[in-house]
Structure formats: C-alpha cells, structure tokens
Motif scaffolding. Structure first.
Motif, PDB file in Angstrom:
ATOM      1  N   THR A 111       0.831  -1.207   0.000  1.00 11.57           N
ATOM      2  CA  THR A 111       0.000   0.000   0.000  1.00 11.57           C
ATOM      3  C   THR A 111       0.867   1.258   0.000  1.00 11.57           C
ATOM      4  N   ASN A 112       2.053   1.149   0.575  1.00 13.47           N
ATOM      5  CA  ASN A 112       2.960   2.297   0.612  1.00 13.47           C
ATOM      6  C   ASN A 112       3.375   2.732  -0.792  1.00 13.47           C
ATOM      7  N   ILE A 113       3.444   1.765  -1.697  1.00 18.02           N
ATOM      8  CA  ILE A 113       3.811   2.062  -3.084  1.00 18.02           C
ATOM      9  C   ILE A 113       2.741   2.926  -3.761  1.00 18.02           C
ATOM     10  N   PHE A 114       1.460   2.705  -3.363  1.00 17.12           N
ATOM     11  CA  PHE A 114       0.343   3.400  -4.009  1.00 17.12           C
ATOM     12  C   PHE A 114      -0.158   4.598  -3.205  1.00 17.12           C
ATOM     13  N   LYS A 115       0.563   4.979  -2.152  1.00 17.55           N
ATOM     14  CA  LYS A 115       0.030   5.982  -1.229  1.00 17.55           C
ATOM     15  C   LYS A 115      -0.271   7.322  -1.903  1.00 17.55           C
ATOM     16  N   GLY A 116       0.493   7.683  -2.916  1.00 16.06           N
ATOM     17  CA  GLY A 116       0.261   8.961  -3.574  1.00 16.06           C
ATOM     18  C   GLY A 116      -0.991   8.987  -4.421  1.00 16.06           C
ATOM     19  N   MET A 117      -1.579   7.822  -4.682  1.00 15.08           N
ATOM     20  CA  MET A 117      -2.770   7.739  -5.535  1.00 15.08           C
ATOM     21  C   MET A 117      -4.064   7.717  -4.737  1.00 15.08           C
ATOM     22  N   ALA A 204      -7.788 -13.723   2.638  1.00 21.49           N
ATOM     23  CA  ALA A 204      -7.907 -12.469   3.373  1.00 21.49           C
ATOM     24  C   ALA A 204      -8.755 -11.529   2.520  1.00 21.49           C
ATOM     25  N   TYR A 205      -9.074 -10.378   3.061  1.00 14.79           N
ATOM     26  CA  TYR A 205      -9.925  -9.436   2.330  1.00 14.79           C
ATOM     27  C   TYR A 205      -9.309  -8.041   2.339  1.00 14.79           C
ATOM     28  N   LEU A 206      -9.277  -7.438   1.144  1.00 15.06           N
ATOM     29  CA  LEU A 206      -8.800  -6.062   0.990  1.00 15.06           C
ATOM     30  C   LEU A 206     -10.022  -5.169   0.868  1.00 15.06           C
ATOM     31  N   VAL A 207     -10.068  -4.137   1.705  1.00 18.42           N
ATOM     32  CA  VAL A 207     -11.236  -3.262   1.754  1.00 18.42           C
ATOM     33  C   VAL A 207     -10.817  -1.819   1.463  1.00 18.42           C
ATOM     34  N   LEU A 208     -11.549  -1.177   0.567  1.00 20.47           N
ATOM     35  CA  LEU A 208     -11.375   0.255   0.326  1.00 20.47           C
ATOM     36  C   LEU A 208     -12.581   0.962   0.927  1.00 20.47           C
ATOM     37  N   ALA A 209     -12.333   1.907   1.818  1.00 20.12           N
ATOM     38  CA  ALA A 209     -13.419   2.663   2.454  1.00 20.12           C
ATOM     39  C   ALA A 209     -13.327   4.123   2.047  1.00 20.12           C
ATOM     40  N   ASN A 210     -14.444   4.680   1.602  1.00 17.86           N
ATOM     41  CA  ASN A 210     -14.539   6.091   1.232  1.00 17.86           C
ATOM     42  C   ASN A 210     -15.532   6.786   2.161  1.00 17.86           C
ATOM     43  N   GLU A 211     -15.228   8.014   2.520  1.00 19.20           N
ATOM     44  CA  GLU A 211     -16.105   8.775   3.392  1.00 19.20           C
ATOM     45  C   GLU A 211     -16.812   9.862   2.600  1.00 19.20           C
ATOM     46  N   LEU A 219     -10.427   4.239  -8.539  1.00 14.91           N
ATOM     47  CA  LEU A 219     -10.140   3.602  -7.246  1.00 14.91           C
ATOM     48  C   LEU A 219     -10.461   2.112  -7.267  1.00 14.91           C
ATOM     49  N   PHE A 220     -11.504   1.744  -8.008  1.00 14.88           N
ATOM     50  CA  PHE A 220     -11.792   0.307  -8.171  1.00 14.88           C
ATOM     51  C   PHE A 220     -10.587  -0.373  -8.834  1.00 14.88           C
ATOM     52  N   ALA A 221     -10.077   0.250  -9.887  1.00 18.73           N
ATOM     53  CA  ALA A 221      -8.928  -0.311 -10.612  1.00 18.73           C
ATOM     54  C   ALA A 221      -7.697  -0.359  -9.718  1.00 18.73           C
ATOM     55  N   LEU A 222      -7.496   0.684  -8.924  1.00 18.73           N
ATOM     56  CA  LEU A 222      -6.353   0.730  -8.013  1.00 18.73           C
ATOM     57  C   LEU A 222      -6.439  -0.395  -6.981  1.00 18.73           C
ATOM     58  N   THR A 223      -7.635  -0.632  -6.469  1.00 18.64           N
ATOM     59  CA  THR A 223      -7.836  -1.704  -5.480  1.00 18.64           C
ATOM     60  C   THR A 223      -7.559  -3.066  -6.095  1.00 18.64           C
ATOM     61  N   GLU A 224      -8.028  -3.259  -7.323  1.00 17.94           N
ATOM     62  CA  GLU A 224      -7.765  -4.522  -8.027  1.00 17.94           C
ATOM     63  C   GLU A 224      -6.265  -4.728  -8.214  1.00 17.94           C
ATOM     64  N   LEU A 225      -5.566  -3.661  -8.593  1.00 15.85           N
ATOM     65  CA  LEU A 225      -4.122  -3.732  -8.813  1.00 15.85           C
ATOM     66  C   LEU A 225      -3.389  -4.023  -7.510  1.00 15.85           C
ATOM     67  N   LEU A 226      -3.784  -3.351  -6.439  1.00 16.37           N
ATOM     68  CA  LEU A 226      -3.159  -3.565  -5.135  1.00 16.37           C
ATOM     69  C   LEU A 226      -3.400  -4.989  -4.643  1.00 16.37           C
TER      70      LEU A 226
END
Length: 318
Positions: A111-117, A204-211, A219-226
């Motif tokens: 996740t640190n690699i993608f932090k700027g996105m 395991a499960y990767l979760v993206l949360a937006n407020e 962001l969907f694509a970024l989550t898939e890539l991560l």
C-alpha cells in the motif's frame, strides 16, 4: 402506497421496518409522492441505468442486500448502534496480529507504493478470513473511520449489512453504498471489498473505504491492482520461505545489490538514487533482506551476511 399507480417501479420486498423500491432510472421516481400507510417504514430507493444482464445482476445484488437485512433483523441487531458490536480482547488481538504478521507486513509495504494515488477521503483495510481487521492504512490522515480499528469484526452480527460480510458469504467482490448498510454509523461510508486468495486455503480481504464520496472507477482499478500485487508478493515470500527451510539463505540479485550498498554504509536515499528506484521500493527489499537473514537492523544484517559468506569485503565499494 398504491403500486398500480406507479407501474415504472418494482416493489422488491417490504419488511417490518424497511421497504425497498427498485427503479430503472432516477427520473422514474424523482418528484413522485410516496404515501406511508399505517406505520412508518425506512424507504430505500434503488436506481440503475443498467439493461439486460446488468439489470439482472444488479437486482440479484439487491436481493442479497435484503437477505442480509433480514438476517440482521432476525438476530435483533439494533440499526442505531454507534459502534461495531464484536471486537477481540487485547490478548486475542495480539495473537491474531502475530499470527498474520507476514501478511500485515506485505500489506503495509504494497500500500505504501500506491500511497500517492489514494484520495484524502479513502483508506485501505486488511482483514483476515473471518472479517476481523488486521490493519488500517490511512496515508493522508483525514479520513479516520474511528470505529474501524484492529480487532473489530465486519461480520453482520457486529456491524450489520456491509460489503465485507457479503463478500465473505458470497466469495466474490462486493461494493456497498451508505443506503444499503444496515447500521447508522455506516451511513456516510462507501465500501468495496475484494477477496484475496493467498496461499493454499489462506484467504484475506482487501477493503477500500470512502467517506462521503462514491468510489470512482479509478479507485476500483487501483484496489484490483493492489490486491493482485499483495497476492503476488505474499505467494513469492511463502515460496522463498519454504525453500529456505531446506537450503542456504538465498537473496535475489536486486537484494544482493542493496545489501552490498548497505554494507558500504550508504543510507536508503543514496541507495535509491544509485539504483534508480524509489525509496519505498528500497525499504521493501530491505525488509525482505532482514527477514531472510533473521536480522532486526542493517548492522545485524551485514554482520550475518559476512558470517554466512553471502558477501565478502572485496565486493564492497566503500
């Protein structure tokens, strides 16, 4: 409510406390007067511009949401709770984090690699196979989600209908929006959960949360890539660990180059410049070097590398 007067919508179901109405487009219901009969209900409007197979899939998703709501109501979970119900005690939480330390480390590094996105309103969350939070990453520091902390459970019994609980039940990616969440403390949260099939029976499960903001296509694509990157790195490390049990310590060519620069006394920034890599990548490889050499710092790693004849003084460019 007179269904015959409004043929453009379909009443999917009506439960004791909630009524879902399904429209093909938002224009079908905007400005329409809805009458409540006898008792107030929580009215949820679901719209979609999808046609054909897309419409059917979306309707299947709504039925899955409804099934989850019914389960929450059946177990008597109040929808006005302020925090999740289930969480591990300190002792059990520490055991869980130790048991999943490798996965957590890979998650942090990737996740640190993608932090700027990652936008300021977004965070990434890692859970175990049972939906218990292992780690929350928030690089920007603005979207806090105070109720989502290590040891908290995403199961329906804990926080009602949400994408993680549904993803666990359905074994597929799920995107949930505020109006589909059962509990009120999620009424501003958008969640996208994707299963990660890591190693043998490990999931395991990767979760993206937006407020307060829907999740974008980017962001969907970024989550898939991560997700793909985490799985790839985790599997590679597990494979290397298996090899290392029966063979001598083996470092990749890139790890050897970094180790030699470390032995020459160069800091991470200088190594990154010399190898034309970002500093986060160097730190990621250093973690792997420390793990393979069972070292906790650079000095210890270099000393062990000399003892194991992995490197020699002649190789070091001082």
């Amino acid at each position: 409510m007179h269904a015959a007067a409004y043929p453009m919508y379909r009443v999917v179901t009506q439960m004791r406390e909630v009524c879902f109405l399904y429209f093909r487009t938002s224009s079908d219901w905007e400005g329409m007067h809805i009458e409540y009969i006898k008792m107030p209900v929580r009215l949820i409007i679901v719209t979609s511009g999808l046609k054909g197979g897309g419409w059917v899939k979306h309707l299947q998703y709504i039925n899955e949401v409804l099934s989850s709501w019914k389960k929450c109501m059946k177990i008597g979970l109040p929808n006005n709770i302020l925090f999740p119900v289930l969480s591990l005690n300190q002792k059990d939480k520490e055991k869980l984090l130790v048991r999943n330390s490798l996965l957590i480390s890979v998650f942090e590094d990737c996740t640190n690699i993608f932090k700027g996105m990652l936008p300021v309103e977004s965070i990434f969350i890692l859970t175990d196979s049972h939906g218990t939070i292992l780690k929350k990453i928030n690089h920007c520091g603005k979207a806090s989600f105070p109720f989502l902390t290590e040891g908290i459970s995403f199961l329906e019994e804990s926080m009602g209908t949400n994408s993680v609980a549904m993803s666990i039940n359905l074994n597929k990616p799920v995107y949930s929006i505020p109006k589909h969440h059962y509990c009120s403390f999620l009424n501003k949260t958008y969640l996208f959960c994707k299963p990660m099939f890591l190693h043998e029976n490990t999931t395991a499960y990767l979760v993206l949360a937006n407020e307060n903001k829907p999740i974008s296509k980017e962001l969907f694509a970024l989550t898939e890539l991560l997700c793909s990157h985490i799985c790839s790195v985790y599997k590679q490390i597990k494979k290397e660990n298996t090899i290392c049990k029966n063979q001598k310590i083996r470092l990749s060519q890139k790890e050897m180059s970094i180790l030699l620069l470390m032995a020459g006394g160069k800091p991470d920034k200088a190594i990154a410049l010399e190898m034309n890599r970002c500093i986060d990548t160097i730190k990621f490889h250093k973690k792997n070097i420390f793990r393979k050499l069972n070292a906790s710092c650079t000095i210890e790693a270099v000393i062990k590398a000399f003892k194991e004849n992995i490197i020699t003084l002649d190789q070091i460019d001082v």
